[in-house]
Scaffold this active site. Structure first.
Site, PDB file in Angstrom:
ATOM      1  N   LYS A  31      11.186   3.211   5.077  1.00 52.58           N
ATOM      2  CA  LYS A  31      11.896   2.266   5.939  1.00 52.58           C
ATOM      3  C   LYS A  31      12.028   2.932   7.301  1.00 52.58           C
ATOM      4  O   LYS A  31      11.707   4.113   7.442  1.00 52.58           O
ATOM      5  CB  LYS A  31      13.278   1.933   5.371  1.00 52.58           C
ATOM      6  CG  LYS A  31      14.083   3.187   4.956  1.00 52.58           C
ATOM      7  CD  LYS A  31      15.407   2.856   4.298  1.00 52.58           C
ATOM      8  CE  LYS A  31      15.313   2.352   2.900  1.00 52.58           C
ATOM      9  NZ  LYS A  31      15.751   0.990   2.712  1.00 52.58           N
ATOM     10  N   ARG A  32      12.497   2.177   8.305  1.00 51.50           N
ATOM     11  CA  ARG A  32      12.712   2.810   9.600  1.00 51.50           C
ATOM     12  C   ARG A  32      13.660   4.003   9.449  1.00 51.50           C
ATOM     13  O   ARG A  32      14.544   4.005   8.590  1.00 51.50           O
ATOM     14  CB  ARG A  32      13.313   1.802  10.589  1.00 51.50           C
ATOM     15  CG  ARG A  32      12.302   0.793  11.096  1.00 51.50           C
ATOM     16  CD  ARG A  32      11.178   1.443  11.857  1.00 51.50           C
ATOM     17  NE  ARG A  32      11.615   1.954  13.132  1.00 51.50           N
ATOM     18  CZ  ARG A  32      11.225   1.490  14.320  1.00 51.50           C
ATOM     19  NH1 ARG A  32      10.365   0.486  14.404  1.00 51.50           N
ATOM     20  NH2 ARG A  32      11.669   2.042  15.425  1.00 51.50           N
ATOM     21  N   LYS A  86      20.737   4.593   7.418  1.00 54.46           N
ATOM     22  CA  LYS A  86      19.942   4.445   6.193  1.00 54.46           C
ATOM     23  C   LYS A  86      19.957   5.723   5.361  1.00 54.46           C
ATOM     24  O   LYS A  86      19.529   5.744   4.222  1.00 54.46           O
ATOM     25  CB  LYS A  86      18.513   4.036   6.532  1.00 54.46           C
ATOM     26  CG  LYS A  86      18.416   2.646   7.185  1.00 54.46           C
ATOM     27  CD  LYS A  86      16.976   2.282   7.492  1.00 54.46           C
ATOM     28  CE  LYS A  86      16.834   1.045   8.345  1.00 54.46           C
ATOM     29  NZ  LYS A  86      16.847  -0.206   7.550  1.00 54.46           N
ATOM     30  N   THR A 126      14.897  -5.681   2.678  1.00 49.21           N
ATOM     31  CA  THR A 126      13.907  -6.468   1.957  1.00 49.21           C
ATOM     32  C   THR A 126      12.970  -5.523   1.213  1.00 49.21           C
ATOM     33  O   THR A 126      12.362  -5.907   0.212  1.00 49.21           O
ATOM     34  CB  THR A 126      13.092  -7.361   2.916  1.00 49.21           C
ATOM     35  OG1 THR A 126      12.710  -6.589   4.057  1.00 49.21           O
ATOM     36  CG2 THR A 126      13.907  -8.557   3.358  1.00 49.21           C
ATOM     37  N   HIS A 176      21.050 -10.637  12.114  1.00 46.73           N
ATOM     38  CA  HIS A 176      20.404  -9.666  11.226  1.00 46.73           C
ATOM     39  C   HIS A 176      21.040  -8.285  11.258  1.00 46.73           C
ATOM     40  O   HIS A 176      20.490  -7.361  10.650  1.00 46.73           O
ATOM     41  CB  HIS A 176      18.923  -9.498  11.577  1.00 46.73           C
ATOM     42  CG  HIS A 176      18.084 -10.709  11.318  1.00 46.73           C
ATOM     43  ND1 HIS A 176      17.465 -10.942  10.118  1.00 46.73           N
ATOM     44  CD2 HIS A 176      17.786 -11.754  12.106  1.00 46.73           C
ATOM     45  CE1 HIS A 176      16.797 -12.082  10.188  1.00 46.73           C
ATOM     46  NE2 HIS A 176      16.975 -12.600  11.387  1.00 46.73           N
ATOM     47  N   LYS A 225      11.147  -5.706  -2.587  1.00 44.39           N
ATOM     48  CA  LYS A 225       9.723  -5.464  -2.875  1.00 44.39           C
ATOM     49  C   LYS A 225       9.562  -4.408  -3.958  1.00 44.39           C
ATOM     50  O   LYS A 225       8.749  -4.567  -4.885  1.00 44.39           O
ATOM     51  CB  LYS A 225       8.997  -5.003  -1.597  1.00 44.39           C
ATOM     52  CG  LYS A 225       8.916  -6.088  -0.538  1.00 44.39           C
ATOM     53  CD  LYS A 225       8.556  -5.525   0.842  1.00 44.39           C
ATOM     54  CE  LYS A 225       8.890  -6.560   1.906  1.00 44.39           C
ATOM     55  NZ  LYS A 225       8.993  -5.987   3.265  1.00 44.39           N
TER      56      LYS A 225
HETATM   57  C1  GL4 Z   1      17.312  -6.192   9.966  1.00 45.49           C
HETATM   58  C2  GL4 Z   1      18.236  -5.527   8.952  1.00 45.49           C
HETATM   59  O1  GL4 Z   1      18.497  -4.218   9.321  1.00 45.49           O
HETATM   60  C3  GL4 Z   1      17.724  -5.592   7.525  1.00 45.49           C
HETATM   61  O2  GL4 Z   1      18.737  -5.167   6.647  1.00 45.49           O
HETATM   62  C4  GL4 Z   1      17.310  -7.002   7.161  1.00 45.49           C
HETATM   63  O3  GL4 Z   1      16.741  -7.046   5.878  1.00 45.49           O
HETATM   64  C5  GL4 Z   1      16.299  -7.517   8.187  1.00 45.49           C
HETATM   65  C6  GL4 Z   1      15.890  -8.938   7.935  1.00 45.49           C
HETATM   66  O4  GL4 Z   1      17.003  -9.759   7.848  1.00 45.49           O
HETATM   67  O5  GL4 Z   1      16.873  -7.471   9.492  1.00 45.49           O
HETATM   68  N1  GL4 Z   1      18.011  -6.390  11.179  1.00 45.49           N
HETATM   69  C7  GL4 Z   1      17.314  -5.873  12.189  1.00 45.49           C
HETATM   70  S1  GL4 Z   1      17.757  -6.006  13.761  1.00 45.49           S
HETATM   71  N2  GL4 Z   1      16.231  -5.247  11.787  1.00 45.49           N
HETATM   72  C8  GL4 Z   1      16.155  -5.393  10.452  1.00 45.49           C
HETATM   73  O6  GL4 Z   1      15.262  -4.973   9.761  1.00 45.49           O
END
Ligand code: GL4
Length: 823
Positions: free
Chosen positions: A558-559, A564, A666, A367, A670
């Site tokens: 988002k985080r 980002k 994701t 990921h 959304k």
């Molecule tokens: C993440 C990615 O940063 C994010 O882009 C992705 O959509 C998500 C799910 O696959 O996984 N990887 C990590 S670690 N945290 C995330 O949110």
């Protein structure tokens, strides 16, 4: 969807809705010990929750015996994080009884929405990775794929974020303090999980050398199930979350010495394993407790998987035909040596047979490519905590490298790059390498990301195993992320094209011709406006700030992470501010810029950017020239239930990471699904969103992933952009000189320095001007509401690909080799 339609016809019968009101009253008394005449919302929420849950238990048991009888292959999704958010509305939506329930609750004197607000989010994850796991559970069970989530029931989930004087403060999230009606605790099931000790050799009766793990410290794992109803409820699955319980034995030697408290100490300490979720997203905190959590999940889960398997099989040889295990990132990758240990040390298999079973059972999803997130564990630590696993890892590596050396003779550099053991800077175990070697399939989460894995991060592995690394683009469940969170738009869509879209998102394409219909556009705009009004009320309640629903709602939720680039968004806001100040009568598109997101508690720079957002907001919102044209707010404590309010109200979705760094995203899906237009880089799944919605319906800007890589190689000079762009220079100087922090002029120097003096790793300076231009195009389009709404419709209409139903079917057919049951 005939199944769903059938269900909704006799829904009263199936779910005994005629008895629901009485059951709520009964549960008020019997379970909660409350007077049913009380008007406490919280009690009624709980009584309703129990009454809803009990209606599903029967269906859940039926589903489980279906799986059992058909001997269906099962999928186990192992994840250290799940982010289900609230359950009440999700259960009601998937049961198809929202309207009926609303009536019943009204008869009791409440609105469904106010009871919904009583529920505390289950925040058992950090962000996208955990939410993806929850979307996949919804999609598996909704499509009759026998799947289970396995994870940890943390006492404390992701921290509660509050903003005090502009700064993030963390408070612990004691989410189960008042109980959680969705949990079914299995007090009678306990598995023993071992730690420490040593690996001992002995000879079995045939004279073979064998290993056993002895002198261990043991902790018990107790399961807690939460039901996961599929849409239409033909199937109900569950996620099984483990809690640590102290082992039943006292430490006898301490006890005999009369040290009762000392003997209890170890028992109490062992329960700490499942106390708290590590709050880092994409950052490895190499703590022993974290590795303990990982092994705790894996060991308990495999005992459970094998127990279930052995009820129907006499030999473990057929395990890969009956069980598929998906590793959600490397966090549960210790499962690979654990299964080897069980097969060899407990079930007596030889290495080759065990390894074959193992590698046909596991698949691994990567990921992230961020180096700071890639897990490596010091050999010392892993060897002390899990001595037998360390031996097995060495042996896996020895055999693996033998194979690589045979294919690439003499290429020692390649061997050291591919080794599961990193040698430089003290030996460490590379969990990604272990996961690749021990899995039959590895996947990235968007086309670009998977390509980067094949050609960059895992290039050596791709050359060695050319068919192993693939792509499965992420998706989101349309039930929660459109149907449930956006009733206004859902209603309109269903009226126009029928209800099938929620289980076949490609159907949304039937909206395309409606984008040319002005009556439909008006209805669409009204639905969006209604959502913006609702959000405005929420913002007023949360941060005591009025925002105007007729302005462009520009959102980045988002985080908080430097890659980002929330900072780039702030730089745009400051530029707009300057333009208004320079020319107060200028004709500009009124905007409300909203931010939300948590920073890891130890991530200094991310926290400073939160502070900067809040200080910029303070200056902008107080300025009379700016009034009515630009407003900025940071909404504290972004979480799933907040996302459900934010997403439906967005006009513009900010997806502006440095290209090549966001694996997928994701949130981008959304927002677009709910009719927001995206401004973004060609990163992660944005690339595929552009392909689906058309380049003319999205605002793409900035460096591409290969250009970022090329610039890093050839030398990137952020100062050049500063010197050649007066507007950018002014923004940077304002941040650096303390314009936004008059009482503490140097407060934001670290932000300034990171761009100007420390190389601007995320290349904000290079992307500033292209971003400003893309934002200007946004402004221009928003003034033409007819065109904007047209594009909003086309965005939603073309999001079919990004349903998690599609992702899950790709996993099912291409990786797990399971078919939907009963089709
Ligand atoms: C993440 C990615 O940063 C994010 O882009 C992705 O959509 C998500 C799910 O696959 O996984 N990887 C990590 S670690 N945290 C995330 O949110």
């Amino acid at each position: 969807m005939s199944r769903v339609c059938k269900m909704s016809k006799n829904v009263r019968e199936v779910f005994r809705l005629d008895e629901l009101k009485d059951d709520i009253r009964r549960n008020m008394v019997a379970l909660l010990g409350n007077d049913p005449r009380s008007k406490r919302k919280f009690s009624y929420y709980n009584a309703l929750a129990y009454s809803v849950r009990e209606r599903l238990v029967d269906l859940w048991m039926r589903t489980q015996s279906d799986y059992y009888d058909s001997m269906a292959k099962r999928v186990y999704y192992l994840s250290m994080e799940f982010l289900p958010g609230r359950f009440l509305m999700n259960y009601l939506t998937n049961m198809g009884i929202v309207d009926e329930c609303r009536e019943i609750v009204a008869e009791l004197g409440f609105s469904l929405e106010e009871l919904e607000e009583e529920e505390w989010d289950a925040g058992l994850g950090n962000g996208g990775l955990g939410r993806l796991a929850s979307c996949y559970l919804d999609s598996m069970v909704s499509q009759n794929i026998p799947g289970y989530g396995y994870g940890i029931l943390y006492d404390y989930g992701i921290f509660y974020q509050s903003i005090v004087n502009g700064n993030q403060e963390e408070r612990c999230d004691n989410w189960r303090r008042h109980g959680c009606p969705w949990e079914i605790t299995r007090l009678d099931t306990l598995y023993e999980v071992k730690f420490y000790g040593r690996s001992e050799t002995y000879y079995d009766s045939d004279g073979n050398v064998r290993f056993r793990w002895v002198d261990t410290e043991n902790v018990m794992a107790m399961p807690c199930d939460i039901l996961i109803p599929g849409y239409g409820c033909s199937h109900v699955s569950n996620m099984r979350l483990w809690t640590a319980q102290s082992s039943r034995e006292f430490n006898l030697s301490d006890f005999n010495r009369g040290d009762y408290i000392g003997a209890m100490h170890g028992k109490v300490m062992s329960e700490n394993i499942t106390k708290v979720l590590y709050p880092n997203d994409q950052f490895l905190q190499g703590m022993e407790l974290r590795l303990k959590q990982q092994y705790f999940l894996v060991s308990a889960t495999f005992q459970d998987i094998l127990r279930r398997y052995l009820k129907q099989h006499t030999s473990l040889a057929a395990l890969p035909e009956a069980v598929a295990v998906q590793l959600n990132d490397t966090h549960p990758a210790i499962a690979i040596p654990e299964l080897m240990r069980l097969l060899m040390d407990v079930y007596g298999m030889g290495w080759d047979v065990a390894w074959d079973i193992c590698t046909r059972t596991f698949a691994y999803t990567n990921h992230t490519v961020l180096p700071e997130a890639l897990e490596t564990w010091p050999v010392d630590l892993l060897g002390r905590l899990l001595p037998r696993h360390m031996q097995i890892i060495y042996e896996i590596n020895r055999r693996f490298l033998e194979g690589v050396a045979a294919t690439f003779p003499g290429d020692t550099e390649r061997l050291s790059r591919m080794s599961v053991i990193q040698e430089e800077g003290g030996q460490r175990v590379r969990m990604a390498n272990l996961a690749i070697v021990g899995s039959h399939t590895v996947n990235g989460v968007a086309a670009l990301h998977s390509n980067i894995l094949q050609t960059g991060l895992f290039r050596d592995f791709h050359e060695y195993y050319p068919r192993k690394i693939r792509n499965v683009t992420n998706g989101v469940t349309p039930r929660r992320w459109l149907m449930q969170c956006n009733p206004a738009l859902s209603r309109l869509i269903t009226q126009s094209i029928g209800p099938e879209w929620c289980c076949n998102l490609e159907k949304l394409r039937e909206l395309v011709p409606l984008a040319e219909d002005s009556a439909f556009r008006d209805a669409w705009a009204r639905a969006k406006l209604e959502n913006k009004r609702l959000l405005s009320r929420y913002v007023l309640r949360k941060v005591q700030m009025g925002i105007n629903p007729n302005t462009l709602f520009d959102m980045q939720f988002k985080r908080m992470h430097e890659y980002k680039r929330q900072l780039l968004n702030v730089m745009h806001v400051i530029s707009l501010f300057n333009r208004i100040k320079d020319n107060p009568s200028a004709d500009i598109t009124p905007r409300t810029v909203l931010f939300g997101g948590k920073a890891a508690p130890g991530y200094y720079q991310a926290k400073l950017i939160i502070r900067l957002i809040n200080e910029v907001a303070r200056v902008v919102n107080a300025d009379a020239d700016v009034a009515g044209r630009l407003r900025v707010a940071f909404l504290p404590n972004y979480c799933i239930s907040q996302a459900e309010k934010v997403v439906p109200a967005a006009d513009l979705s900010e997806q502006i990471s440095t290209a090549g760094m966001e694996a997928s995203g994701t949130g981008n899906m959304k927002f677009a699904l709910n009719g927001a237009l995206t401004i973004g880089t060609l990163d992660g799944a944005n690339v595929e969103i552009m392909e689906e919605v058309g380049a003319e319906n999205i605002f793409i800007f900035g460096l591409k992933a290969h250009e970022v890589a090329e610039k890093r190689r050839s030398g990137y000079n952020p100062r050049e952009f500063y010197e050649n762009d007066a507007e950018l220079r002014r923004v940077m100087d304002m941040i650096g000189s303390g314009f936004f922090s008059p009482d503490e002029r140097g407060l934001f120097s670290p932000v300034y320095d990171s761009l100007m003096h420390h190389g601007d790793y995320y290349m904000l300076m290079a992307d500033y001007r292209p971003y400003m231009e893309a934002q200007a195009a946004v402004d221009a389009l928003y003034l033409d509401q007819d065109q904007w709404v047209r594009k909003s419709i086309l965005n939603a209409a073309n999001m079919g690909k990004f349903s998690s139903d599609r992702s899950v079917m790709e996993y099912a057919r291409g990786i797990w080799h399971v078919e939907p049951l009963g089709k």
